[in-house]
Design a protein around this motif. Structure first.
Motif, PDB file in Angstrom:
ATOM      1  N   TYR A 188      39.255  38.969  39.545  1.00  0.00           N
ATOM      2  CA  TYR A 188      39.708  39.863  40.459  1.00  0.00           C
ATOM      3  C   TYR A 188      40.295  39.734  41.688  1.00  0.00           C
ATOM      4  N   TYR A 189      41.584  39.827  42.061  1.00  0.00           N
ATOM      5  CA  TYR A 189      42.147  39.621  43.149  1.00  0.00           C
ATOM      6  C   TYR A 189      42.457  40.804  44.054  1.00  0.00           C
ATOM      7  N   PRO A 190      41.561  41.004  45.194  1.00  0.00           N
ATOM      8  CA  PRO A 190      41.826  42.300  45.868  1.00  0.00           C
ATOM      9  C   PRO A 190      43.086  41.802  46.754  1.00  0.00           C
ATOM     10  N   PRO A 203      45.582  25.716  43.157  1.00  0.00           N
ATOM     11  CA  PRO A 203      46.371  25.068  42.008  1.00  0.00           C
ATOM     12  C   PRO A 203      45.436  24.175  41.179  1.00  0.00           C
ATOM     13  N   HIS A 204      45.808  24.344  39.948  1.00  0.00           N
ATOM     14  CA  HIS A 204      44.878  23.520  38.914  1.00  0.00           C
ATOM     15  C   HIS A 204      45.735  23.551  37.605  1.00  0.00           C
ATOM     16  N   SER A 205      45.068  22.670  36.614  1.00  0.00           N
ATOM     17  CA  SER A 205      45.354  22.770  35.344  1.00  0.00           C
ATOM     18  C   SER A 205      44.103  23.426  34.481  1.00  0.00           C
ATOM     19  N   ASP A 206      44.378  23.654  33.468  1.00  0.00           N
ATOM     20  CA  ASP A 206      42.698  24.147  32.939  1.00  0.00           C
ATOM     21  C   ASP A 206      42.140  23.206  32.220  1.00  0.00           C
ATOM     22  N   ALA A 207      41.086  22.821  32.524  1.00  0.00           N
ATOM     23  CA  ALA A 207      40.331  21.686  31.740  1.00  0.00           C
ATOM     24  C   ALA A 207      39.856  21.967  30.520  1.00  0.00           C
TER      25      ALA A 207
HETATM   26  C1  OGA Z   1      42.361  30.685  35.482  1.00  0.00           C
HETATM   27  C2  OGA Z   1      43.639  31.213  35.814  1.00  0.00           C
HETATM   28  C3  OGA Z   1      45.322  32.842  36.308  1.00  0.00           C
HETATM   29  C4  OGA Z   1      45.635  34.156  36.478  1.00  0.00           C
HETATM   30  O1  OGA Z   1      41.628  31.815  35.313  1.00  0.00           O
HETATM   31  O2  OGA Z   1      42.022  29.448  35.019  1.00  0.00           O
HETATM   32  O3  OGA Z   1      44.549  30.277  35.920  1.00  0.00           O
HETATM   33  O4  OGA Z   1      46.440  34.627  36.244  1.00  0.00           O
HETATM   34  N1  OGA Z   1      44.097  32.357  35.734  1.00  0.00           N
HETATM   35  O5  OGA Z   1      44.582  34.819  36.991  1.00  0.00           O
END
Ligand code: OGA
Ligand code: NI
Length: 330
Positions: A188-190, A203-207
């Motif tokens: 959830y991004y307010p 920034p990440h790649s999914d592990a």
């Molecule tokens: C994650 C991710 C992307 C998003 O949860 O690992 O990359 O759109 N989410 O929220």
């Protein structure tokens, strides 16, 4: 980005960004969330061309896929539960499941502009008794159904990817059989008064091997790093986003590369997303597929590791680009 001690998991209790935003009007971002030095390179604007992200028609790939797997989810309701209910589902010290944030290891670490709810879904006996079973109905039933359908999609995609590289099917089946590990993360991004001062998701790649992501409310924010540039992945109705994760990069000995991504936020709209992660069974080995390495006549580029230990290492460090995958290199 040093790895911390063996047993340390994401252990710091973090406040709710959603609550902070809803309690009072915020005009500036609190210092703990200020991370202005984000790479702005090549972010395409709205007039830019949509990057060439391949779109797979699952009906053509496999006739047995359920059609309604992208059905409406009650994700929003979960984040709109009263705070006292959410507190019962909040991360405990040394736990990374529940409401909170992931990969927070110290009090002075910068935080993302988001609340998440993260939990293990499959195998069912690994579910935390104080989390999934305590979720409200009918959400729990929806999740149960969704989990099974998304898992079957992930299985098909992983099998097809293995087939394309002529990996022996047994090697895929061995890792992604009935004990395949599935976890879920709702984000959830307010809205944020100063979106350029924060990051929604580092920034990440999914592990994991494969992520199936649903952009729940069609607000954009997800960006992938393509040829060194950040490009938006626009929500597409009735479509999932599929991320190749680090574990597939390991299994395919670097042929399928994991995708680095991040989330930016905006000042007007909240954004919701739902990621479902798939990994080999906890006691299975993560390593380059033997049949592939032999055929390639190359050396294995990554270490062999049991999934359990791989995850332990993952959660004992901060999230940072593709750094964890790099640590797996021989
Ligand atoms: C994650 C991710 C992307 C998003 O949860 O690992 O990359 O759109 N989410 O929220
Ligand atoms: Ni991700």
């Amino acid at each position: 980005m040093e790895a911390k001690g063996e047993t340390q998991w994401s252990s710091i209790i973090v406040p709710s960004v959603q609550e902070m935003v809803e309690e009072k009007v915020i005009t500036t971002v609190p210092p703990r969330y200020v991370q202005p030095d984000q790479d702005k390179s090549g972010v395409t604007d709205d007039s830019g061309l949509i990057p060439n992200i391949p779109i797979i028609d699952m009906k053509r790939l496999c006739s047995s896929v359920a059609k309604d797997s992208g059905s409406e989810l009650e994700t929003h309701d979960l984040f709109n539960l009263p705070m006292e209910e959410k507190k019962k589902l909040w991360q405990q010290p040394d736990e990374m499941e529940g409401f909170g944030q992931a990969f927070v290891l110290s009090e002075d670490q910068k935080l993302d502009w988001a609340d998440i709810f993260f939990f293990t879904m499959q195998p069912a006996q690994l579910r935390k008794p104080h989390l999934f079973p305590k979720l409200p109905l009918p959400f729990r039933d929806t999740l149960e159904m969704y989990s099974a359908q998304v898992k079957s999609i992930a299985k098909i995609l992983i099998a097809k990817m293995g087939e394309a590289l002529e990996i022996k099917p047994e090697e895929i089946e061995e890792r992604f059989g009935d004990d395949m590990f599935q976890s879920m993360r709702m984000n959830y991004y307010p809205p944020c008064p100063e979106p350029n001062q924060v990051i929604g998701l580092t920034p990440h790649s999914d592990a994991v091997a494969l992520t199936i992501l649903l952009q729940v409310n069609d607000v954009e924010g997800l960006q992938i790093k393509k040829d060194g540039k950040w490009v938006f992945v626009k929500p597409l109705p009735n479509a999932f986003i599929v991320n190749v994760g680090d574990v597939l990069e390991i299994i395919t000995n670097e042929i399928y590369k994991s995708i680095e991504h991040r989330v930016v936020v905006n000042s007007e709209k909240e954004r919701l997303s739902f990621a479902t992660f798939h990994n080999p069974g906890l006691n299975k080995e993560i390593s380059p597929a033997k049949s592939l390495v032999e055929k390639q006549k190359k050396r294995a580029k990554f270490k062999r590791l049991i999934t359990k230990d791989y995850l332990k290492g993952l959660f004992s460090r901060e999230l940072y680009g593709k750094a964890y995958l790099d640590a797996m290199r021989i």
